[in-house]
Enzyme design. Structure first.
Site, PDB file in Angstrom:
ATOM      1  N   ARG A  49       0.846  -1.199   0.000  1.00 38.09           N
ATOM      2  CA  ARG A  49       0.000   0.000   0.000  1.00 38.09           C
ATOM      3  C   ARG A  49       0.884   1.253   0.000  1.00 38.09           C
ATOM      4  O   ARG A  49       1.232   1.775   1.077  1.00 38.09           O
ATOM      5  CB  ARG A  49      -0.930  -0.015   1.219  1.00 38.09           C
ATOM      6  CG  ARG A  49      -1.943  -1.158   1.198  1.00 38.09           C
ATOM      7  CD  ARG A  49      -2.923  -1.064   2.350  1.00 38.09           C
ATOM      8  NE  ARG A  49      -2.255  -1.260   3.635  1.00 38.09           N
ATOM      9  CZ  ARG A  49      -2.009  -2.441   4.177  1.00 38.09           C
ATOM     10  NH1 ARG A  49      -2.356  -3.548   3.541  1.00 38.09           N
ATOM     11  NH2 ARG A  49      -1.409  -2.536   5.348  1.00 38.09           N
ATOM     12  N   GLU A 131      18.002 -14.842  12.449  1.00 38.38           N
ATOM     13  CA  GLU A 131      17.865 -14.833  13.901  1.00 38.38           C
ATOM     14  C   GLU A 131      16.463 -14.437  14.334  1.00 38.38           C
ATOM     15  O   GLU A 131      15.917 -14.966  15.310  1.00 38.38           O
ATOM     16  CB  GLU A 131      18.882 -13.868  14.510  1.00 38.38           C
ATOM     17  CG  GLU A 131      18.902 -13.838  16.027  1.00 38.38           C
ATOM     18  CD  GLU A 131      19.423 -15.138  16.627  1.00 38.38           C
ATOM     19  OE1 GLU A 131      18.640 -15.819  17.324  1.00 38.38           O
ATOM     20  OE2 GLU A 131      20.586 -15.476  16.386  1.00 38.38           O
ATOM     21  N   GLY A 136      12.066 -13.774  18.600  1.00 39.42           N
ATOM     22  CA  GLY A 136      12.238 -12.327  18.604  1.00 39.42           C
ATOM     23  C   GLY A 136      13.654 -11.871  18.881  1.00 39.42           C
ATOM     24  O   GLY A 136      14.596 -12.217  18.176  1.00 39.42           O
ATOM     25  N   ILE A 138      15.601 -12.569  21.317  1.00 41.18           N
ATOM     26  CA  ILE A 138      16.471 -13.477  22.078  1.00 41.18           C
ATOM     27  C   ILE A 138      17.552 -14.047  21.168  1.00 41.18           C
ATOM     28  O   ILE A 138      17.238 -14.694  20.169  1.00 41.18           O
ATOM     29  CB  ILE A 138      15.664 -14.631  22.697  1.00 41.18           C
ATOM     30  CG1 ILE A 138      14.538 -14.097  23.576  1.00 41.18           C
ATOM     31  CG2 ILE A 138      16.574 -15.545  23.508  1.00 41.18           C
ATOM     32  CD1 ILE A 138      13.579 -15.164  24.059  1.00 41.18           C
ATOM     33  N   GLY A 189      -3.782  -6.871  22.679  1.00 45.81           N
ATOM     34  CA  GLY A 189      -2.976  -6.893  21.467  1.00 45.81           C
ATOM     35  C   GLY A 189      -1.986  -8.027  21.393  1.00 45.81           C
ATOM     36  O   GLY A 189      -1.175  -8.086  20.462  1.00 45.81           O
ATOM     37  N   LYS A 207       8.925 -22.860  14.405  1.00 43.36           N
ATOM     38  CA  LYS A 207      10.140 -22.520  15.143  1.00 43.36           C
ATOM     39  C   LYS A 207      10.867 -23.775  15.628  1.00 43.36           C
ATOM     40  O   LYS A 207      12.102 -23.836  15.621  1.00 43.36           O
ATOM     41  CB  LYS A 207       9.780 -21.615  16.320  1.00 43.36           C
ATOM     42  CG  LYS A 207       9.225 -20.266  15.882  1.00 43.36           C
ATOM     43  CD  LYS A 207       8.646 -19.480  17.038  1.00 43.36           C
ATOM     44  CE  LYS A 207       8.060 -18.157  16.571  1.00 43.36           C
ATOM     45  NZ  LYS A 207       7.408 -17.403  17.665  1.00 43.36           N
TER      46      LYS A 207
END
Length: 430
Positions: A49, A131, A136, A138, A189, A207
């Site tokens: 967009r 990574e 995230g 870590i 959220g 993962k």
């Protein structure tokens, strides 16, 4: 001496993570240049967009033609944060073909086609770093494939999805039911409008495939990972866990067999002792527990999702890849030399917590115990409570294979005195 000609970076995707990557590249430009040995320049941003206002990004950099961006030939590194399988897969391979290395956060693609992507990177002598695809901010993938490269990893046990950990932690700490805890996670959220990928274990399974492949130097695909969601976990399960001195977590477990000749990868809810370090991981945090021959037990903990944490991991990879670019080298690629077979869930050995609804009359316990014995499953403890002709029977086993336990449960269902199997949960982390 610092090189003055900048390294050019193409950014594919400018959502929550991509916008943070762009922001950090701009606000920390001097530091990044000093750490790399050359300035880095955002040369283009591919989005769907283009009319959306993106603060801090020159509108002249915005394009909807991602393919043309990665084909430019002057791009040194492509950062892919659009997710999904296509067009990400084609864009990454196209980037390699046109001379760029790649930094990706795409766990789904890497779990499904990691081997092919590594092969493409190697063919064109380019880097593939990811990574940010697991846990995230870590640092986890780099320690597994570099810091522990001289060690033998036997087990990786982790909480790798913040949404599910938040929900289960809320159920544990407040006594809330699953739906109530999910509604709170959505309001805050932490959970998507459609939480299926998280609560059914798809995210964690991707993962787990990546972690198992790196830890055991074996190709492990998403289809190799046993997956079980957490939507059936109840307040009663948590009450039973507390009576055992446990809590419940959705775990990704990657294990080398005791004889070292095969590996397994699985995702499912499990009871874990309160004394285990993973039991204290609260809220939306992630943590991964690694067990190896020489290093012993290691734990990696921190925020496992979010724009800034994930962008931090992306930028760490970007610095490494840019350094390699300057030196004319590439970093570690795929290591799959061990090529160990990936066994199915039936071969996994663990403890089990089984809750049965039974008739409250003499001889029931003996019948149940006989069924366990006939299937070679040893009982550790039994707890029975009864009232008004109905009773609950909770059995905790010693270690048994999943196949043996499955046969036991099937036989239990055929007993006239067993009204139903209320719940079955594995016990891990001992």
């Amino acid at each position: 001496m610092m090189r003055t000609r900048p390294l050019k970076v193409a950014l594919l995707g400018c959502g929550v993570v991509g916008s943070e990557v762009a922001r950090i590249m701009t606000t920390h430009a001097a530091d990044l240049a000093a750490r790399i040995g050359a300035p880095v320049e955002l040369a283009g941003v591919a989005v769907r967009r283009p009319s959306k206002v993106r603060e801090g990004i020159d509108p002249a950099l915005i394009t909807t033609d991602a393919t043309a961006l990665v084909k430019r030939g002057d791009i040194d590194v492509v950062v892919e944060v659009i997710g999904g399988i296509e067009p990400a897969r084609t864009l990454i391979t196209t980037a390699f073909e046109h001379g760029a290395s790649v930094v990706s956060a795409n766990k789904a693609l890497l779990a499904q086609d990691g081997a092919a992507l590594h092969a493409a990177a190697e063919q064109h002598d380019k880097d593939l770093y990811y990574e940010a695809a697991v846990a995230g901010a870590i640092p986890l993938i780099r320690p597994l494939r570099e810091s522990l490269a001289g060690d033998k990893v036997n087990r990786v046990l982790g909480i790798v999805n913040g949404t599910t950990n938040f929900i289960l932690d809320k159920m544990d700490s407040t006594g809330a039911g699953y739906q109530e805890a999910l509604d709170e996670a959505t309001a805050l959220g932490y959970a998507e409008a459609d939480p299926t990928a998280d609560v059914e274990g798809f995210d964690a399974a991707a993962k787990a495939a990546i972690l198992a492949g790196i830890a055991f130097h074996t190709r492990v695909r998403l289809d190799d990972v046993y997956r079980e969601g957490m939507t059936e976990v109840t307040a009663a399960d948590f009450a039973s866990a507390k009576e055992m001195g446990c809590t419940i977590k959705l775990l990704a477990i990657c294990e080398r067999a005791e004889d070292g000749e095969s590996v397994t990868a699985r995702v499912h809810p499990a009871m874990i002792p309160l004394t285990h370090p993973l039991a204290s991981v609260r809220g939306a945090y992630n943590a991964v527990f690694v067990e190896s021959d020489a290093s012993g037990q290691l734990m990696f903990y921190g925020p496992g999702a979010g724009g800034s944490p994930t962008a931090s991991a992306v930028l760490g990879d970007l610095v490494a890849v840019c350094r390699n670019r300057l030196s004319g080298a590439t970093g570690p690629g795929e290591s799959a030399y061990a090529a160990l077979p990936v066994e199915g869930m039936g071969d996994v050995v663990t403890r089990y917590h089984i809750s049965l609804d039974v008739a409250d009359k003499p001889g029931v316990l003996a019948q149940v115990a006989t069924v366990f014995a006939e299937h070679g499953v040893s009982i550790d403890t039994v707890r029975q409570q009864g009232k008004d002709g109905e009773a609950s029977l909770v059995v905790v086993t010693h270690r048994a294979s999943d196949a043996a336990l499955g046969g036991t449960v099937e036989a239990l269902r055929k007993l006239d005195t067993v009204r139903g199997v209320a719940s079955i949960m594995r016990v891990e982390g001992e």
